[in-house]
Design a protein around this motif. Sequence first.
Motif, PDB file in Angstrom:
ATOM      1  N   GLY A 192       0.797  -1.213   0.000  1.00 46.55           N
ATOM      2  CA  GLY A 192       0.000   0.000   0.000  1.00 46.55           C
ATOM      3  C   GLY A 192       0.831   1.265   0.000  1.00 46.55           C
ATOM      4  O   GLY A 192       2.012   1.257   0.344  1.00 46.55           O
ATOM      5  N   HIS A 193       0.192   2.349  -0.417  1.00 50.44           N
ATOM      6  CA  HIS A 193       0.819   3.670  -0.425  1.00 50.44           C
ATOM      7  C   HIS A 193      -0.192   4.707   0.047  1.00 50.44           C
ATOM      8  O   HIS A 193      -1.317   4.744  -0.441  1.00 50.44           O
ATOM      9  CB  HIS A 193       1.280   4.060  -1.836  1.00 50.44           C
ATOM     10  CG  HIS A 193       2.447   3.282  -2.329  1.00 50.44           C
ATOM     11  ND1 HIS A 193       3.745   3.651  -2.088  1.00 50.44           N
ATOM     12  CD2 HIS A 193       2.512   2.145  -3.050  1.00 50.44           C
ATOM     13  CE1 HIS A 193       4.557   2.777  -2.640  1.00 50.44           C
ATOM     14  NE2 HIS A 193       3.824   1.845  -3.233  1.00 50.44           N
ATOM     15  N   PHE A 194       0.226   5.563   0.968  1.00 50.00           N
ATOM     16  CA  PHE A 194      -0.576   6.713   1.348  1.00 50.00           C
ATOM     17  C   PHE A 194      -0.372   7.789   0.283  1.00 50.00           C
ATOM     18  O   PHE A 194       0.688   7.869  -0.335  1.00 50.00           O
ATOM     19  CB  PHE A 194      -0.140   7.259   2.713  1.00 50.00           C
ATOM     20  CG  PHE A 194      -0.593   6.405   3.855  1.00 50.00           C
ATOM     21  CD1 PHE A 194      -1.866   6.544   4.374  1.00 50.00           C
ATOM     22  CD2 PHE A 194       0.259   5.453   4.405  1.00 50.00           C
ATOM     23  CE1 PHE A 194      -2.301   5.755   5.424  1.00 50.00           C
ATOM     24  CE2 PHE A 194      -0.156   4.658   5.461  1.00 50.00           C
ATOM     25  CZ  PHE A 194      -1.440   4.805   5.967  1.00 50.00           C
ATOM     26  N   TYR A 248      -5.464   6.239   0.712  1.00 49.50           N
ATOM     27  CA  TYR A 248      -4.616   5.056   0.810  1.00 49.50           C
ATOM     28  C   TYR A 248      -4.937   4.130  -0.356  1.00 49.50           C
ATOM     29  O   TYR A 248      -6.114   3.850  -0.623  1.00 49.50           O
ATOM     30  CB  TYR A 248      -4.852   4.322   2.133  1.00 49.50           C
ATOM     31  CG  TYR A 248      -3.920   3.157   2.349  1.00 49.50           C
ATOM     32  CD1 TYR A 248      -2.596   3.372   2.714  1.00 49.50           C
ATOM     33  CD2 TYR A 248      -4.352   1.849   2.167  1.00 49.50           C
ATOM     34  CE1 TYR A 248      -1.727   2.322   2.912  1.00 49.50           C
ATOM     35  CE2 TYR A 248      -3.487   0.787   2.361  1.00 49.50           C
ATOM     36  CZ  TYR A 248      -2.176   1.022   2.737  1.00 49.50           C
ATOM     37  OH  TYR A 248      -1.308  -0.023   2.921  1.00 49.50           O
ATOM     38  N   ALA A 249      -3.915   3.685  -1.068  1.00 51.72           N
ATOM     39  CA  ALA A 249      -4.067   2.757  -2.187  1.00 51.72           C
ATOM     40  C   ALA A 249      -3.452   1.418  -1.793  1.00 51.72           C
ATOM     41  O   ALA A 249      -2.263   1.354  -1.483  1.00 51.72           O
ATOM     42  CB  ALA A 249      -3.377   3.299  -3.430  1.00 51.72           C
ATOM     43  N   TYR A 250      -4.271   0.373  -1.793  1.00 52.87           N
ATOM     44  CA  TYR A 250      -3.794  -0.982  -1.503  1.00 52.87           C
ATOM     45  C   TYR A 250      -3.728  -1.739  -2.826  1.00 52.87           C
ATOM     46  O   TYR A 250      -4.740  -1.959  -3.487  1.00 52.87           O
ATOM     47  CB  TYR A 250      -4.722  -1.704  -0.530  1.00 52.87           C
ATOM     48  CG  TYR A 250      -4.247  -3.109  -0.236  1.00 52.87           C
ATOM     49  CD1 TYR A 250      -3.215  -3.314   0.674  1.00 52.87           C
ATOM     50  CD2 TYR A 250      -4.792  -4.206  -0.891  1.00 52.87           C
ATOM     51  CE1 TYR A 250      -2.745  -4.590   0.938  1.00 52.87           C
ATOM     52  CE2 TYR A 250      -4.326  -5.483  -0.635  1.00 52.87           C
ATOM     53  CZ  TYR A 250      -3.308  -5.675   0.277  1.00 52.87           C
ATOM     54  OH  TYR A 250      -2.835  -6.932   0.530  1.00 52.87           O
ATOM     55  N   PHE A 251      -2.510  -2.139  -3.224  1.00 51.42           N
ATOM     56  CA  PHE A 251      -2.299  -2.774  -4.517  1.00 51.42           C
ATOM     57  C   PHE A 251      -2.600  -4.265  -4.445  1.00 51.42           C
ATOM     58  O   PHE A 251      -1.969  -5.006  -3.709  1.00 51.42           O
ATOM     59  CB  PHE A 251      -0.881  -2.516  -5.020  1.00 51.42           C
ATOM     60  CG  PHE A 251      -0.725  -1.119  -5.541  1.00 51.42           C
ATOM     61  CD1 PHE A 251      -0.892  -0.862  -6.891  1.00 51.42           C
ATOM     62  CD2 PHE A 251      -0.471  -0.080  -4.683  1.00 51.42           C
ATOM     63  CE1 PHE A 251      -0.793   0.430  -7.377  1.00 51.42           C
ATOM     64  CE2 PHE A 251      -0.364   1.218  -5.148  1.00 51.42           C
ATOM     65  CZ  PHE A 251      -0.526   1.474  -6.505  1.00 51.42           C
ATOM     66  N   LEU A 252      -3.598  -4.683  -5.241  1.00 56.31           N
ATOM     67  CA  LEU A 252      -3.960  -6.094  -5.339  1.00 56.31           C
ATOM     68  C   LEU A 252      -2.926  -6.855  -6.162  1.00 56.31           C
ATOM     69  O   LEU A 252      -2.675  -8.034  -5.931  1.00 56.31           O
ATOM     70  CB  LEU A 252      -5.338  -6.243  -5.990  1.00 56.31           C
ATOM     71  CG  LEU A 252      -6.472  -5.528  -5.254  1.00 56.31           C
ATOM     72  CD1 LEU A 252      -7.748  -5.608  -6.057  1.00 56.31           C
ATOM     73  CD2 LEU A 252      -6.650  -6.115  -3.865  1.00 56.31           C
TER      74      LEU A 252
END
Length: 187
Positions: free
Chosen positions: A107-109, A135-139
């Motif tokens: 993830g990245h804020f 917040y981006a959570y990469f699948l």
Amino acid sequence: MKKFLMSAIVFALCSIGAANAQLEKGSVLVGGSIGDIQFGLGSGSYFSLNLTPRVGYFVQDNLAFGAKVNAGFTGQRGGNTTFSYGLNAFGRYYLGNKEVEIGPKEGHFFGEVGVGLGGVQGAPVGFNVNFGPGYAYFLNEHVALEALALYNGQFGKGSVNGLSLNVGLQIYLPVSKLEARAKSLKK
């Protein structure tokens, strides 16, 4: 063009790789979010929903600029409906895992700031401002689920402001891989 776009989407959705996000210069961000879903209860019941598709381009690593469109609907008991709209330019800066060591490495804020025009059906167009953290959570390497909390302000006649929570799906497309995939499909 349709073939290229469909190939790009299929390529992004089928890509399974390390959780190394494609936040490099030259990448493209495509996606959207659903936000500010509200349900009112009782005699004053209502339903509200906003959709926000967006597209952006990374001008440098971790920094993207783009455009987003907002379309909103509010339906109230008794048949009263209201439509809202907006067109905004936005900027996003993603914090790297080295800058913020909270949460999973997938993830990245990020922070987002937007400005543009918008309004509500029957009222004059006003100036929009919105900003907030996300917040981006990469699948996988190219697809992320996102949560974004925004302050939304519309200024002009009939000023409105408030907070919204948006959730959505974004696809991060590295231009070099898209061009290579498009060339292989032409053969």
